[in-house]
Write a protein that holds these residues in place. Sequence first.
Motif, PDB file in Angstrom:
ATOM      1  N   LEU A 159      -7.786  94.825 -30.336  1.00  0.00           N
ATOM      2  CA  LEU A 159      -6.515  94.258 -29.855  1.00  0.00           C
ATOM      3  C   LEU A 159      -6.267  92.903 -30.505  1.00  0.00           C
ATOM      4  O   LEU A 159      -5.179  92.608 -30.987  1.00  0.00           O
ATOM      5  CB  LEU A 159      -6.531  94.140 -28.327  1.00  0.00           C
ATOM      6  N   LEU A 160      -7.331  92.077 -30.570  1.00  0.00           N
ATOM      7  CA  LEU A 160      -7.143  90.750 -31.179  1.00  0.00           C
ATOM      8  C   LEU A 160      -6.683  90.899 -32.620  1.00  0.00           C
ATOM      9  O   LEU A 160      -5.774  90.202 -33.067  1.00  0.00           O
ATOM     10  CB  LEU A 160      -8.437  89.949 -31.083  1.00  0.00           C
ATOM     11  N   ASN A 161      -7.286  91.851 -33.319  1.00  0.00           N
ATOM     12  CA  ASN A 161      -6.832  92.070 -34.700  1.00  0.00           C
ATOM     13  C   ASN A 161      -5.344  92.316 -34.706  1.00  0.00           C
ATOM     14  O   ASN A 161      -4.585  91.692 -35.453  1.00  0.00           O
ATOM     15  CB  ASN A 161      -7.546  93.278 -35.313  1.00  0.00           C
ATOM     16  N   LYS A 162      -4.924  93.228 -33.835  1.00  0.00           N
ATOM     17  CA  LYS A 162      -3.488  93.555 -33.765  1.00  0.00           C
ATOM     18  C   LYS A 162      -2.684  92.281 -33.561  1.00  0.00           C
ATOM     19  O   LYS A 162      -1.783  91.965 -34.330  1.00  0.00           O
ATOM     20  CB  LYS A 162      -3.224  94.502 -32.593  1.00  0.00           C
ATOM     21  N   VAL A 163      -3.075  91.513 -32.547  1.00  0.00           N
ATOM     22  CA  VAL A 163      -2.284  90.333 -32.199  1.00  0.00           C
ATOM     23  C   VAL A 163      -2.208  89.394 -33.401  1.00  0.00           C
ATOM     24  O   VAL A 163      -1.135  88.998 -33.834  1.00  0.00           O
ATOM     25  CB  VAL A 163      -2.915  89.594 -31.009  1.00  0.00           C
ATOM     26  N   GLU A 164      -3.352  89.120 -33.967  1.00  0.00           N
ATOM     27  CA  GLU A 164      -3.353  88.146 -35.083  1.00  0.00           C
ATOM     28  C   GLU A 164      -2.469  88.645 -36.196  1.00  0.00           C
ATOM     29  O   GLU A 164      -1.738  87.888 -36.818  1.00  0.00           O
ATOM     30  CB  GLU A 164      -4.782  87.914 -35.553  1.00  0.00           C
ATOM     31  N   PHE A 165      -2.494  89.946 -36.380  1.00  0.00           N
ATOM     32  CA  PHE A 165      -1.611  90.493 -37.398  1.00  0.00           C
ATOM     33  C   PHE A 165      -0.157  90.219 -37.023  1.00  0.00           C
ATOM     34  O   PHE A 165       0.628  89.753 -37.843  1.00  0.00           O
ATOM     35  CB  PHE A 165      -1.848  92.002 -37.532  1.00  0.00           C
ATOM     36  N   LEU A 166       0.161  90.467 -35.763  1.00  0.00           N
ATOM     37  CA  LEU A 166       1.550  90.279 -35.322  1.00  0.00           C
ATOM     38  C   LEU A 166       1.961  88.806 -35.439  1.00  0.00           C
ATOM     39  O   LEU A 166       3.095  88.488 -35.760  1.00  0.00           O
ATOM     40  CB  LEU A 166       1.721  90.757 -33.884  1.00  0.00           C
ATOM     41  N   PHE A 167       1.003  87.911 -35.184  1.00  0.00           N
ATOM     42  CA  PHE A 167       1.323  86.482 -35.258  1.00  0.00           C
ATOM     43  C   PHE A 167       1.789  86.090 -36.652  1.00  0.00           C
ATOM     44  O   PHE A 167       2.479  85.098 -36.836  1.00  0.00           O
ATOM     45  CB  PHE A 167       0.108  85.636 -34.867  1.00  0.00           C
ATOM     46  N   LYS A 168       1.419  86.904 -37.636  1.00  0.00           N
ATOM     47  CA  LYS A 168       1.784  86.544 -39.016  1.00  0.00           C
ATOM     48  C   LYS A 168       3.292  86.404 -39.146  1.00  0.00           C
ATOM     49  O   LYS A 168       3.792  85.490 -39.770  1.00  0.00           O
ATOM     50  CB  LYS A 168       1.269  87.607 -39.981  1.00  0.00           C
ATOM     51  N   SER A 169       4.020  87.326 -38.512  1.00  0.00           N
ATOM     52  CA  SER A 169       5.475  87.315 -38.728  1.00  0.00           C
ATOM     53  C   SER A 169       6.062  86.001 -38.215  1.00  0.00           C
ATOM     54  O   SER A 169       5.546  85.416 -37.244  1.00  0.00           O
ATOM     55  CB  SER A 169       6.133  88.474 -37.963  1.00  0.00           C
ATOM     56  N   SER A 170       7.076  85.542 -38.894  1.00  0.00           N
ATOM     57  CA  SER A 170       7.696  84.289 -38.443  1.00  0.00           C
ATOM     58  C   SER A 170       9.130  84.551 -38.001  1.00  0.00           C
ATOM     59  O   SER A 170       9.913  83.641 -37.826  1.00  0.00           O
ATOM     60  CB  SER A 170       7.680  83.260 -39.592  1.00  0.00           C
ATOM     61  N   GLN A 171       9.479  85.827 -37.910  1.00  0.00           N
ATOM     62  CA  GLN A 171      10.827  86.151 -37.447  1.00  0.00           C
ATOM     63  C   GLN A 171      10.814  86.442 -35.947  1.00  0.00           C
ATOM     64  O   GLN A 171       9.769  86.408 -35.308  1.00  0.00           O
ATOM     65  CB  GLN A 171      11.392  87.377 -38.185  1.00  0.00           C
ATOM     66  N   GLY A 172      12.001  86.790 -35.493  1.00  0.00           N
ATOM     67  CA  GLY A 172      12.115  87.319 -34.134  1.00  0.00           C
ATOM     68  C   GLY A 172      12.290  86.242 -33.092  1.00  0.00           C
ATOM     69  O   GLY A 172      11.946  85.075 -33.301  1.00  0.00           O
ATOM     70  N   THR A 173      12.885  86.649 -31.993  1.00  0.00           N
ATOM     71  CA  THR A 173      13.126  85.684 -30.914  1.00  0.00           C
ATOM     72  C   THR A 173      12.422  86.140 -29.642  1.00  0.00           C
ATOM     73  O   THR A 173      11.995  85.336 -28.832  1.00  0.00           O
ATOM     74  CB  THR A 173      14.636  85.579 -30.625  1.00  0.00           C
ATOM     75  N   SER A 174      12.313  87.463 -29.468  1.00  0.00           N
ATOM     76  CA  SER A 174      11.570  87.930 -28.289  1.00  0.00           C
ATOM     77  C   SER A 174      10.488  88.899 -28.754  1.00  0.00           C
ATOM     78  O   SER A 174      10.668  89.615 -29.738  1.00  0.00           O
ATOM     79  CB  SER A 174      12.514  88.636 -27.328  1.00  0.00           C
ATOM     80  N   PHE A 175       9.367  88.893 -28.047  1.00  0.00           N
ATOM     81  CA  PHE A 175       8.197  89.629 -28.548  1.00  0.00           C
ATOM     82  C   PHE A 175       7.533  90.456 -27.451  1.00  0.00           C
ATOM     83  O   PHE A 175       6.367  90.231 -27.100  1.00  0.00           O
ATOM     84  CB  PHE A 175       7.195  88.648 -29.151  1.00  0.00           C
TER      85      PHE A 175
END
Lengths: 200, 607, 1050
Positions: free
Chosen positions: C569-585
């Motif tokens: 799960l942490l891998n997933k999250v860290e991957f998701l943190f990469k993106s710098s777009q978006g307003t709601s997550f």
Amino acid sequence: MEDGKNANPLILNPSDLPTRRRRASARQDHSALDVSLAYPAPSFSNDPFARSSSPSSIEESDSDAEDEPIDTQEIYDLIATMSDPEHPITLGSLAVVSLPDIAITPTIPSRPASNLQTVTVLITPTIQHCSLATVIGLGVRVRLEESLPPRFRVDVRIKEGTHSTADEVNKQLADKERVAAALWNPTLQSFIKKMLETCE
Amino acid sequence: MAASPPRPPTTTNPSSPSAPELSLLQVLQSPASGPSRSWQSMPHPDPATPLLASASADKSVNIWSLRDFSLISTINGGHKRSVRTVAWKDFGQSKSSKSTKKERKPVVLGTGSFDANVGIWIWNDDRRWARFREQEKAYGGGNGPLQAQTGEPGQQHPNTTTRGDNVGAEADADVEIDMTRDPDEEDEEWHFSTLLTGPDSEIKSIEFSPPHYSANLLATCSRDKSVWIWEEVEPEEWETIAVLSEHTGDVKCVSWCAGALRGNGRQRTKGGKSGGEVFGQADGDDDVEMEDTHTNTQSNGAGAGTYADHDDPSSEQVVLGSRELLATGSYDDTIRLWRDVEEEGDWICVGVIDSHKGTVWDVKWEGHINYTQLDLSQTPPSFQDADAVLAEFEADWSPRLVSCSDDLTVRVWRRELSEAEKARKAQSRPLLGAAPTGFAGTRLPSVIRPPSSLEHWVEDARLPQVHVRSVYAVDWSRRTGLVVSCGGDGTIAVYKEVKVEDTDGAQPHVDDMVMNGTTGTGAGPGTATGYADPQLPYKLHKMKWTVVAQIEAAHDEYEINHVCWAVRGDRGRRFAGEEVIVSTGDEGNVRIWTLPDHLAVAVESGL
Amino acid sequence: MALSDARDYVLAVESNQHEAAEIARSTAQKLESRQVTLIEVVQSLGEYINNGDDKIRARAVSYLVSVISSLPPKYLSRQQIQVLCHFLCDRIEDGGAIDGLSKLQSLDRFTNEMAQTVVRAIFEHFADLQTRNQAGRYRVLQMLNELLDRHRKALRDMGDESLVGITELVSGEKDPRNLMLIFSMLRVLMVEWDITMHVEMMFDAVYAYFPITFRPPPNDPYGITAQDLKDRLRDCLAATPLFAPHTFPNMLDRLDSTSNTVKKDVLQTLAACADNYDPATISQYSITLWDAVKFEVLQAQESELAEEALRVLRSIAECLSTHAYSSANSALLQYLKPINKECLEHLQEPAARQAKASGNILTAVSSASIQAFEIIMKAIGPALITMYQSGQGLVQQRAVLEVSNQLFEASIDVYGSWTALSPKNPQGRENLMGEFKDQVVAIYSQALMGTVKEEVSFRLTAANGLLLLSKIRGMLSENEIGLFVQYFDDIVLKEESYGRDELKKRAMAALAGISHFKPGLISDITFPAFMARLPDAEEAQPEIYQPVLEGLAEISVEKDLQATLMRRLLNKVEFLFKSSQGTSFPYTCSILGTILYVLNRAAAASQSPLDAYYDRVVIGLSRRATETRGGPLTNETVLDILGRIMNLIVRHSPVDKVQMAAENIYLLFRNNQLVGDLPTLSTLLEPPTLTILSTWLLAALPRSIHSVDLDKAQIPRTIDELILFASKTSSLAITQSCLSQISLYTNKHTKPADLSYVDNLLSQRLLGLRDEPMGDTESIDFGIRLAFALTKALILRLSPKTNQYLTSLVDLLDENQHPREVSRKAAMGFATILSPDDVLSKKNAAEIRLLAPQRVFQILTPLISERFKASQSPSEKENYLIALSGILASVPSDIVMPELPTLLPLLLQSLDITDQTVKVATLETLAVVISNNPSALEESGHIPALVKRLIKVATVPKYKSPKDASGAGIVPPTNLPTARRLAARCLALLPKYVGSAGSRANPLLGLKREVLHGLTYVLDDHKRDVRKEAVDARAAWLRGVDDIDDDDDV
């Protein structure tokens, strides 16, 4: 059997009884499992200072926006939970009442304006000569009459070909005056009370 | 309920001009905190006693004033279960203000309950009586004959109302005070005279016999399938004289045959014959009918007694077609007719009507002679002859029955005379104009008495079908001949019997004709076919029933358990003797309805 | 002189127990000091001991006895004891003699002979025992019991004499206390004496009491229940197989009784017999018993009786199984044959009730022992399979599966599961079901996966079966179970939901279950399957990932699985943190939510210390957040959950790590040192959203800990900075966050001594609120928030000025002193004071006194109600009610109840104002009041007023038809469905809790008709939930509130 009782009835499994389909929107637990998992709302999300007292501000799920008319499923839920006077089993699981045998129709078709509606419930006694068919029917009628708004007319009948003396029973159940009078009878009252215990 | 003919457009489309709506005059709100179902409401038969009693499921009976629609009292504690039915004892109509001097008649109410008992109550409240008398004066007498006598209503109304106003005001005021001053006087107000017990289960309907009967009778019926007949042998002392149990289902309703007033209580015939003769000819038929002669003359006597102080004989009230006959309707789908054939208290069932396809909820006797069906077009010009024809017609007239049922129909039934009877009638009939040689001819040796007293009743007409749920009650106005019905669908319908070609009243509906086709003929007494029966010295129009007024959702979404006619007693009445419709609903309220003006006028003007 | 003692005693004993005792003691001493001899003492009794008056005699004896009792145990010689024994035996009927003897027999020198003498004496003198009073009888029986205890051999040697003697002595006893003794004595005789000659007598002696029908008196001091007697009686009947010829016939007769309690006694007795009698005996009756008992199951009227009956059948099987396991023709086999036969017949009608009963029977007997199980299995197993295959329709087939599932359970019972060996299978015998396993697996697999999804119950049954199968120890191979895991995965992941989604739930539960004994399979099969379903991008449908995440969380209870899950799960999250777009997550949040859930569970189970994740999560992600300027890590919601996770980890980490956190509240583990020695808050909190993280870190710290930021000198400065910072931001989240920090500092890290700073701050803020706002309403808003934040922090630690703080808050509601908007906002603020707070919480070591809520409530309620009464302006009155409801919403009911008298009028008023939140809060309180404290409600006399209002709230004002003469009034605004629902709910509750108590008539009676009538309109509400409540309410009133004058005849 001989005394018109069915010692060995067939019983439906609760999971097979018809149930109202969850409307994913209305429920916040869109999960099949426990809700504790739905992540906690951020501490700042509910702000008592900011709330307005007008109904409009309340979230969708609680608004009167969508109307939920009384439908056959609701009728079913009202009576399926009643229990059979001779077994401690619900009418639903005994298939004495079943969703397809419930109908809601306008009472005066010729008058679209009228809000009168007729609920017709066909009941299927556990056996051909179930001695208690009348009591069950009475119970169902009573339950519906006390649970539905006055604009509803309630017709409770025995399903065709499921009972030896259906016509007799039907005529009694249809007779408003006899039903009203029957409710004064303490023995019947307690009988019906017993049937309804499982509803509350 | 299948074979219902296509409903006339009137019911499908309320806006249709052909069946105007009734208008709501008053709602009598049940006084209970949480009202429960009311079953039935009955107006006192004597308009001079403008009381309305309504039976409530909450074991009580409410008594209303038809003058100002106030609640006069609530009778509690008499019954252990719902009160299903109420009935007033009829002492005949007391006449005009003059009679107030005389010993007035008691006000007696009967109540029938699911607790299987019948209660008899006597109103013992002089003060209120006084009050009604007062208003009686103020209103200048509540009923037909007197009105006719005292000339123009128009002339009288203004001052009536003015006087009425202040008197009424006082009256009302003194009600208020009184109510507050002494609430527990309520209990005392209705004296519980007698408790009649006997039937095994719920009482469904009760009715006192009409005043001109030979005895004071009370008929009650119950779920135990039995009909009981009681007689008041001594004042306030009742005995069971018959228990009738031919019905195979619980008995829903009882109704005594009261006949009708000649001329429907209106003074009409000039230099009319004395009632006696008319009756002498009226009962040409058989010995049994002779009894009626006896009764009728007797009742004449009584009648004469009641208005002995009248100098004008023309206001005599002659009762026509009355027989001591009881009709009952039952859960077994049949209507039965009962009579004490041998006069020895052995009541037997003399007729069965079994063509209804469902529970018969209510039956009522015709109490109004529909003179409009008499075709006077070709009778010789001489009044004499016209009178004779009229006399013949009246002599032949005998009341019909109207019934309503779970099969959604409202039907009218007529007695079909046996051939023997017809024959005897014919031979007993004098030539027009000749002096009546009545009785001798009719006296047959008792050996050749008709073997059975069984009567043959046939469907005379089926009223246009309005209702889509059980029809619970029907009533036949004695004053106007209008029929009103109500039922589980919350609709009230008013029907009128009119000449077929006649175009006043409601314009004829195609399906009305159809219906007459189906029900044989709408023609009057004795004639099955056509209306130029050689046997008859008079001609009759072909008649039909049509819906002349109706109201839907009359009690909002609730069912209507009972409907009946009552003489309008409030100040707003449009003319003396106007009738209102009283309906009683599941929500516990009683509603008072008035006919649309044109209709009211039409019936007022009579023939 | 001893003589005088005797006299004195006899004289004293009546009047003065104590003195008498003294006399006796002194005599005893004299004996010890040889001043007198025992003989003398005895003789000194002479004149009294033969006195005609038995009172006198009794006193004399009791003198002697109390002398003996006060002697040291070793004093008396055997002869002396002998003498005394005989002496007392002769006078055994005199008062006290028994006590003397019981004293004597407790002495070591008391011999068997003496014991027998005593017994004989008892037999001789107490033949008429039953004529004596209960106490007397009890004393004798106790004596006997003692003898039976200490001198059993002596009595046993008497053989029939004692046997018959005792049995006859006690016969006819009625008193429960005595019976308790008698039953236990008789049982000893039955077990240890040779009763072969007297079986019938012994049996009758106890059976006479069957069935026990005894109802203890209301407040019975001895507390003997019918059950106690039943138990002892049962032990007697089950004592010896010799009784069998008597017990069984009699019991079976009694089984026809109409009384269920008797039947129950019988069945329990039979079970007891089966447990105690020997196999040989039981085997003679087993079949008879089966034939009799089976009906209690097959035609079960009472499920309780059915249970007992099953126990009997099972006990019999257990008993017979103790026969050496052997022989094709064992007693067990004989017993089970007819059972198999009959059950098989019933099973032909699988869906019928008796088939189900047969299932229960088979389960019961087969779980008795391996032997039993195998006999049953051999007979039933194949039959079931053929029955299933020839099954007419799913209903029948499901029934068959139900039965076999029961048998699986039995099998687990006897053979044991993967996790637990079964005591019944010591030598690890191989499971007989192995023979059918292939067929069974095939059938179940087909049933589960090869049936349309509408057949819920059928598939559920199949799922249960598969789980059970996989549980059975050593039955299925890894890959077979693996196959099931596949199925369950597919059900959870691939099938679209249906109905109540019971099957999905069941499948999840099954996977969770399997994860306990086959974690390998889960991590190898389920994990990949589930993870594969997790999208890689934020924009994904919740319907896709939500169940997956929940599934993963559910099944990763086991330690290693959990570790794996976290990693992935942490891998997933860290991957998701990469993106710098978006307003709601939402997706990121869900994953974080899952992590939080799993960690919480772990923490609760305190499996592993969470500091394993410290570096990666706390340090790593904090640092990363400081470096991010966009995307999820700047999103408030994301940071809030992340903050919670960090908070959780820190709290469960060793001291050094906590200390590290303490130093990084604002630094957030930055590696690049910022320029300037003391960077300002505003520079550190850049982006400002970081505030949220530091709040959670700060919250995690214990009160004791020290750091630069927590220095008492620093805190006021920090607070000032926070206020400044907060007043600058436009984000509510950040404002709140700052306020939370301020509360934390105030509540946790400020000594009472240093509170003056806070006081000043507060009072000056409150003052600021008095004057009209000049332009910026934000300042007002913030002012109020700050005021409440501070007050809350102070009140929770019950600082001495609590009273004053609260009063000044209530002052805010006064519209004469404050602008309306201030008062209104403040009114709403009261909800915050006691509302649970995730930051300022016990978990986070906040100082929250137990009594705080109570104090607050007790101070506020009277204050508010008095101001309410005083107030003139409606809007001000409303303020008070709003404030009150705010408090009520978060106060435990037991605190509310005492204040009810003051409260109720206000609550009723609250139902009249339009503010929905207030209404809802009030109704919730009322619901509690009704159910917890109806009496208070009744005493208040407010019930009618309440009921009327409830009806009003519940009803949607209906359009009045023109016909209705009662005319259409002004239509009040409709209440929210929730309010309407709660109102109806309260109405439904009333009859359940308020009723006619004793003489007092039911206070609801007068309202019944009104309520029923009022509710008919609610029945037509256009919201289903409201209607439901209304229906229940009507039902409750219709039958819950009954008119006394009803029910005349019948």
